[in-house]
Motif scaffolding. Sequence first.
Motif, PDB file in Angstrom:
ATOM      1  N   ASN A 175       0.776  -1.224  -0.017  1.00 57.05           N
ATOM      2  CA  ASN A 175       0.133  -0.127   0.091  1.00 57.05           C
ATOM      3  C   ASN A 175       0.897   1.237   0.140  1.00 57.05           C
ATOM      4  N   TRP A 176       1.827   1.425   0.918  1.00 62.42           N
ATOM      5  CA  TRP A 176       2.765   2.254   1.062  1.00 62.42           C
ATOM      6  C   TRP A 176       3.467   2.599  -0.531  1.00 62.42           C
ATOM      7  N   LEU A 177       3.558   1.681  -1.135  1.00 64.75           N
ATOM      8  CA  LEU A 177       4.293   1.927  -2.562  1.00 64.75           C
ATOM      9  C   LEU A 177       3.202   2.506  -3.513  1.00 64.75           C
ATOM     10  N   CYS A 178       1.918   2.542  -3.297  1.00 69.82           N
ATOM     11  CA  CYS A 178       1.002   3.138  -4.163  1.00 69.82           C
ATOM     12  C   CYS A 178       0.591   4.500  -3.546  1.00 69.82           C
ATOM     13  N   THR A 179       0.994   4.852  -2.303  1.00 70.15           N
ATOM     14  CA  THR A 179       0.904   6.458  -1.946  1.00 70.15           C
ATOM     15  C   THR A 179       1.765   7.180  -2.776  1.00 70.15           C
ATOM     16  N   PRO A 180       1.350   8.417  -3.094  1.00 67.92           N
ATOM     17  CA  PRO A 180       2.140   9.424  -3.750  1.00 67.92           C
ATOM     18  C   PRO A 180       3.637   9.698  -3.267  1.00 67.92           C
ATOM     19  N   GLU A 181       3.755   9.857  -1.925  1.00 65.16           N
ATOM     20  CA  GLU A 181       5.041   9.846  -1.187  1.00 65.16           C
ATOM     21  C   GLU A 181       6.057   8.566  -1.563  1.00 65.16           C
TER      22      GLU A 181
ATOM     23  N   TYR B 211       5.512   6.203  -3.769  1.00 65.98           N
ATOM     24  CA  TYR B 211       6.052   5.870  -5.366  1.00 65.98           C
ATOM     25  C   TYR B 211       7.178   6.751  -5.420  1.00 65.98           C
ATOM     26  N   MET B 212       6.974   8.201  -5.126  1.00 68.23           N
ATOM     27  CA  MET B 212       8.130   9.059  -5.598  1.00 68.23           C
ATOM     28  C   MET B 212       9.208   8.586  -4.925  1.00 68.23           C
ATOM     29  N   THR B 213       9.323   8.275  -3.601  1.00 67.23           N
ATOM     30  CA  THR B 213      10.626   7.641  -3.080  1.00 67.23           C
ATOM     31  C   THR B 213      11.060   6.402  -3.851  1.00 67.23           C
ATOM     32  N   TYR B 214      10.039   5.626  -4.188  1.00 65.84           N
ATOM     33  CA  TYR B 214      10.276   4.479  -4.842  1.00 65.84           C
ATOM     34  C   TYR B 214      11.189   4.665  -6.080  1.00 65.84           C
ATOM     35  N   LEU B 215      10.580   5.816  -6.833  1.00 66.85           N
ATOM     36  CA  LEU B 215      11.328   6.337  -8.155  1.00 66.85           C
ATOM     37  C   LEU B 215      12.704   6.897  -7.918  1.00 66.85           C
ATOM     38  N   TYR B 216      12.678   7.866  -6.903  1.00 61.26           N
ATOM     39  CA  TYR B 216      13.752   8.741  -7.079  1.00 61.26           C
ATOM     40  C   TYR B 216      14.558   8.915  -5.484  1.00 61.26           C
TER      41      TYR B 216
END
Length: 566
Positions: A364-370, A372-377
């Motif tokens: 679920n965390w990976l789907c939140t904006p924060e 996913y942004m940290t997932y990417l960057y």
Amino acid sequence: MRRLLTKFVALGLVIAMTGACFAGCNGNKKNKPITLTVYSELANVAGEQVGWSAKILLEKFNVKINIITAADGVFETRMESGDLGDIVVFGGESNYQTALEAGLLYDWEEENLIQEHGAYINEHMKDALNKNRELTSTITKGAKKTLYGFGFNVATSSENHDDFLYTWDLRWDLYKQLNYPEMKNLDDLIGILEDMKEICPTDANGNPTYGISLWPDWDGDMVMYVKSLATAYYGYDEFAMGLHDPITGTYYDALQKDGPYLEMLKFFNKLYQKDLLDPNSMTQTYDEAAAKLKAGGAFWSIFNYSGCLAYNTDAHLAENKMMCSIKPEEASPIVYGMSTVGGNRVWSIGANTEYPELCMDIINWLCTPEGYMTYLYGPKDLCWYYDDEGYTQFTEFGKKVSIDRSAMMEGDYAGLGSFNDGALQINNTTWSGMAENPDSNGEVYNWQFWKSQQVESRCEVEKDWRERYDVKSAYEYFEKNGYTVSPATSFALAKKDKDLDTIWEAVKEAVVDGSWKAIYAETDAEFDRLVDEMIKEAKGYGYDTCVEWAKEQSAIRYQLEEEARK
């Protein structure tokens, strides 16, 4: 090529977990850390997660992660044991269907799991969840519609296409020195690469240069780079044991004489015969090939991740060296339509996990904006932030690691190795990069489209490329110069029966091994002989049976594509 798209993601995507937490994710804080087993068919590295993402996982969820890759026989072994793992990530529908039928996936709605621990997913990915329920219904022939997960690359709108992966990156500084020679087709490209090697025979390390450096890591039913060039040139998508044209519905089997796969196989053999193909291509890893490109050892790539995104460092730009997009005039690279139902790489949870709530909290965390942004960057504030107007900005460190992932971590993560060392190897996306980030001022997750990144040319070479095509980005270049859209649909390959699966594995090995041998043929006559031997061997294993099945599946896909275009 969906599988490749996910592998490309492997190189650029990481997990970091900071900030506010959803219900239940801190319930484990006072106890001994829990180790979750993550079986991921997309992971490239096995073992306990290390580095900065491991630190964040421990701080946020009090967990450690042990990653299991999909090496030969691993899936079958874990199926026999009755335990796939805690978090389970599938690279396609085939093994997913097998696991579902065997009862090895966790029901996401049991005891309100997704409602209580996957609240963001439940609210914002409804179409993707419904697709999964319908997939369950299809697999079970209508017996149930249980929710077991969702597919990757979920979009917030289905009205547009995704960003371009096949960006045809070429050393523009060298191309400019050659006075912009005409490039109508692949033969012209060969001539250009020959001329580039003449004016730049060695790389920064003093090693010989080549037109391109390949790797075998991600070969599937065919050699990855061979099938991908057909996708980049004709817009035909990798499909089972061949290529599917999303515009006409034509299916081209891999070993079809005068077909696109064998055409591209011959192209790479031409490069080899002209000393333009790195001779280590068959044995090296992706990382080794990427290191050569970064040193200037290869002039061309059809992929952005092994082209401009790897080569265009600040150091190279300062030297007026740059890879930019330029495709042969005849080429029409594929780009994938976006869809709110997501793709075929499924996030799921193992049926026998002792920690379903914790698994769901993490996904679920990976789907939140924060998340996913940290997932990417990377971590917020260390790598990126929102400015006073809500636009997304890189920090200086974030900008640095977005280009050079070997940079050592800083701040709270200093001493934990490089940015790349800490990249979490689960390696699957949640949102499409072109999905809207609701925490920003109307921007998408893909950094190349942020307002802050719409900057002036970074060097004279980039300025020259922009002025020649009157564009500011690769996205604009392809919008002006042609591409092929593969519509997003709910299509999923049917599960092969046991007999076909056995045949398929033997045929696949014959095609991949035979293709590499043909690439290294010293003469045209040897190439033709090796191709004939490959065809004979594959047919002996049952190639025609594989093609018959693939054509049937291609026809089903095309029907859905036609419906999507209405």
